[in-house]
Design an enzyme around this catalytic site. Sequence first.
Site, PDB file in Angstrom:
ATOM      1  N   HIS A  37       0.834  -1.206   0.000  1.00  0.00           N
ATOM      2  CA  HIS A  37       0.000   0.000   0.000  1.00  0.00           C
ATOM      3  C   HIS A  37       0.872   1.261   0.000  1.00  0.00           C
ATOM      4  CE1 HIS A  37      -2.855  -2.902   2.092  1.00  0.00           C
ATOM      5  NE2 HIS A  37      -3.580  -2.467   1.077  1.00  0.00           N
ATOM      6  N   ARG A 187      -3.972 -10.371   4.054  1.00  0.00           N
ATOM      7  CA  ARG A 187      -4.369 -11.715   4.486  1.00  0.00           C
ATOM      8  C   ARG A 187      -3.188 -12.535   4.995  1.00  0.00           C
ATOM      9  NH1 ARG A 187      -9.460 -13.290   2.289  1.00  0.00           N
ATOM     10  NH2 ARG A 187     -10.327 -11.682   0.939  1.00  0.00           N
TER      11      ARG A 187
END
Length: 278
Positions: A37, A187
């Site tokens: 990100h 995840r």
Amino acid sequence: MKIIRSKDDLRTLRRSWIFKGERVAVVPTMGALHAGHLSLVEVARQHADRVIVTIFVNPKQFNNPDDLDRYPRTEEQDAKKLAPYAVDALYVPTPDQIYPDGFATNVHVSGLTEDLEGAHRPGHFDGVATVVAKLFLQTRADVACFGEKDYQQMLLVRRLSEDLDIETEVLGCPTIREEDGLAMSSRNVRLSAQDRAIAPALKAELDRAATAIRRGADKRVVLNSAKAQIERAGFDTVEYLELRDAADLSPVTALDRPARLLVAATLGGVRLIDNIPV
């Protein structure tokens, strides 16, 4: 960095930037930020005067309620991670700012969404398209940055923006990986230590398959072998492993144009996806 929770406050800030003629970039996320990100934020800064990062865990893109419940919410830690990156606004809308009472509109992008992830996650891409359309319109960003790890999603968002004449250019940014090759994902924190040691096999098999295909080996034989190797490494199951056209994800029979090798597999109950160019 301003933390904003309402679309009205966001629009007020955005208008001040428009008045100054400043270019704005947005990085849409669901939080639980990692280096992948943050690399998008760096790209956004290169393409704009102002950067907005959004965090919204979108219930409409989870076809599994348990997956939604387990998704990490780490706003305070995320804000600390963004602090060194000169982000101008962190938009963390409350659910009513995205889906107010009576909300009845669903955005569907045909063609790109029926196969691969779309086939295994019914309704997922409608949820993505709907929330991204909302975020693009609320931020009125000139450019948006999306990671290529979610390659099908990136193509969908680009098509959405073009088809609806939303003046937001969608930039695809390279997948950021751990040192052992595993694609970074929120995840990954759900993997046990044992499964985390197995996980890099996914990228390793993608690389081996891509090399064989480039050398002219039979595509079906290569992909079937790669699936077997991934499961032999310890993965629960391989949902798909496909060679597709890089532009529209149509099936590829001969390597006569840019292609993408895409995979989804579960490991210890955690679903991992990855892709590489061929």
